[in-house]
Design a protein around this motif. Structure first.
Motif, short mmCIF file in Angstrom:
data_model
loop_
_atom_site.label_atom_id
_atom_site.label_comp_id
_atom_site.label_asym_id
_atom_site.label_seq_id
_atom_site.Cartn_x
_atom_site.Cartn_y
_atom_site.Cartn_z
N SER A 8 49.80 10.87 16.71
CA SER A 8 49.04 9.75 17.26
C SER A 8 47.57 9.89 16.91
O SER A 8 47.09 10.95 16.51
CB SER A 8 49.24 9.71 18.77
N SER A 9 46.82 8.79 17.09
CA SER A 9 45.42 8.76 16.66
C SER A 9 44.56 9.89 17.22
O SER A 9 43.80 10.50 16.47
CB SER A 9 44.82 7.42 17.03
N PRO A 10 44.61 10.21 18.56
CA PRO A 10 43.74 11.28 19.05
C PRO A 10 44.00 12.62 18.36
O PRO A 10 43.08 13.38 18.10
CB PRO A 10 44.08 11.37 20.54
N GLU A 13 42.41 12.43 14.95
CA GLU A 13 40.95 12.52 15.10
C GLU A 13 40.51 13.95 15.40
O GLU A 13 39.51 14.43 14.87
CB GLU A 13 40.48 11.60 16.23
N LYS A 169 36.54 7.22 7.51
CA LYS A 169 36.41 6.90 8.94
C LYS A 169 35.09 6.15 9.19
O LYS A 169 35.07 5.13 9.90
CB LYS A 169 36.45 8.20 9.77
N GLN A 173 34.71 2.26 10.64
CA GLN A 173 33.95 1.90 11.84
C GLN A 173 32.83 0.93 11.49
O GLN A 173 32.54 0.00 12.24
CB GLN A 173 33.42 3.16 12.52
N SER A 176 34.32 -2.52 10.87
CA SER A 176 34.97 -3.12 12.04
C SER A 176 34.02 -4.10 12.73
O SER A 176 34.45 -4.96 13.49
CB SER A 176 35.42 -2.04 13.02
N PRO A 225 45.03 5.90 12.61
CA PRO A 225 43.83 5.58 13.39
C PRO A 225 43.03 4.44 12.80
O PRO A 225 42.39 3.68 13.54
CB PRO A 225 43.02 6.88 13.38
N LYS A 228 44.85 1.29 14.03
CA LYS A 228 44.96 1.17 15.49
C LYS A 228 43.60 1.18 16.19
O LYS A 228 43.37 0.43 17.13
CB LYS A 228 45.78 2.35 16.02
N ASP A 229 42.71 2.05 15.72
CA ASP A 229 41.49 2.30 16.50
C ASP A 229 40.19 1.98 15.77
O ASP A 229 39.27 1.48 16.38
CB ASP A 229 41.43 3.78 16.91
N TRP A 230 40.10 2.35 14.50
CA TRP A 230 38.78 2.26 13.86
C TRP A 230 38.45 0.83 13.45
O TRP A 230 37.31 0.41 13.55
CB TRP A 230 38.71 3.18 12.63
N PRO A 232 40.67 -2.34 14.12
CA PRO A 232 41.93 -2.98 14.51
C PRO A 232 42.05 -4.46 14.12
O PRO A 232 43.16 -4.99 14.08
CB PRO A 232 41.96 -2.81 16.03
#
Ligand code: PMT
Length: 320
Positions: A8-10, A13, A169, A173, A176, A225, A228-230, A232
């Protein structure tokens, strides 16, 4: 549920922070990429991150030897030009000294063979480009200068896997900030294996110790990630390279199912210049050049970029 192979993402990271040294300039570059994305995004322009070239994985801390992933950078450099033609601003995250937009056309040319002296001698003479050695140089130079003047191309370099991962990464970000106007076009050839710093010998490995046996760990996939997170809301395209055509589409579909991004460009090493398949959740489209088109130096990247431009347009209207 995430499997052992797709953490998973965490976890990704955490491993990124602990096991891959961040380049010292990463925050500065992130600032530049954020300013670039915001400037173009607020002018109504789309921004694409093109990754290009292969990563390098050191085998020793004071590195003499390293493992390299194959990629000339042609796919990325050529695609960047076609994205610029369609009005995108481009962040070009590329391997140091791999092929570069526009100059890629003259990559094999010796600079001194491409120039001629005219009128005068010594320091006051004129230097003229030789069209025979640099075909089409006038229009190419003109376009390059327009792109440069418009601030439409932001080059960022990497060499090692660690640099690539941290800069990717940071780029994700940064882009995004403009939501669905951002596209990620991940054409770089990224190592799946690395040696963690705690297991890496400091000094040059000695051949007097006999044959070399190395054990490498799996690199965490950044796609999870990223999607999903950076970034989305962004439109995300990955590439799948295989040498065995019979497993290509299955592997491309697997990647889509795992990372849930928007398309995979599937290609086989030997035929990548003339044939790719654009695989999406509910479709697959073959893009192929005829022999005649190959002779006329039509570039398959033009078709790939056109296809993705239309898909990105559709994606953006759905998000609004
Ligand atoms: O440069 P050329 O000589 O023109 O060749 C172009 C190319 C063949 C290199 C290009 O078309 C291509 O296929 N690039 C991807 C090759 C690759 O390394 O695939 P992969 O299976 O290792 O990775 C698949 C995707 O996951 C890639 O989009 C990669 O960016 C991404 N990835 C990979 C490793 C990692 N740790 N995290 C990732 O997100």
């Amino acid at each position: 549920m995430a499997s052992a192979e797709t953490p998973s993402s965490p976890i990704v990271e955490g491993r990124l922070a602990q096991e891959f040294a961040a380049p010292s300039h990463v925050e500065t570059v992130k600032g530049l990429m954020t300013e670039f994305a915001e400037r173009h995004g607020s002018a109504g322009r789309r921004v694409v991150l093109v990754t290009s070239g292969g990563t390098k994985v050191p085998l020793e801390s004071r590195t003499v030897r390293f493992l390299d992933n194959f990629s000339s950078g042609r796919r990325g450099a050529t695609s960047a030009e076609y994205f610029l033609e369609l009005g995108y601003a481009v962040v070009f995250l590329h391997r140091h000294r791999s092929l570069y937009p526009y100059t890629r056309r003259y990559a094999g040319v010796n600079l001194l063979d491409s120039l001629r002296l005219e009128d005068g001698t010594g320091t006051s003479c004129q230097v003229v480009a030789d069209e025979q050695v640099l075909p089409n140089i006038g229009p190419v130079l003109k376009r390059y200068q327009e792109v440069k003047k418009g601030g439409l191309l932001l080059p960022v370099e990497f060499s090692t896997l660690s640099e690539y991962l941290h800069l990717l990464k940071a780029a994700a970000q940064a882009l995004s900030t403009i939501g669905s106007k951002a596209m990620f076009y991940l054409a770089a050839a990224v190592s799946d294996f690395y040696i963690p710093p705690s297991e890496m010998p400091e000094h040059k490995i000695q051949s007097s110790n006999g044959p070399l046996q190395i054990s490498m760990k799996m690199v965490p996939k950044m796609l999870r990630p990223l999607v999903k997170d950076w970034a989305p809301k962004a439109f995300v395209i990955s590439f799948k390279l295989e040498t065995n055509p019979s497993i290509l589409l299955e592997r491309a579909r697997q990647a889509l199912a795992t990372y849930r991004h928007h398309a995979v460009i599937a290609n086989v090493l030997d035929t990548r210049r003339g044939y790719v398949v654009v695989v999406t959740q509910d479709d697959q489209v073959e893009l192929a050049l005829t022999e005649e088109e190959m002779r006329q130096e039509v570039e398959i990247e033009e078709r790939i970029v056109q296809n993705l431009f239309a898909a990105h347009t559709h994606f953006m209207t759905q998000q609004d």
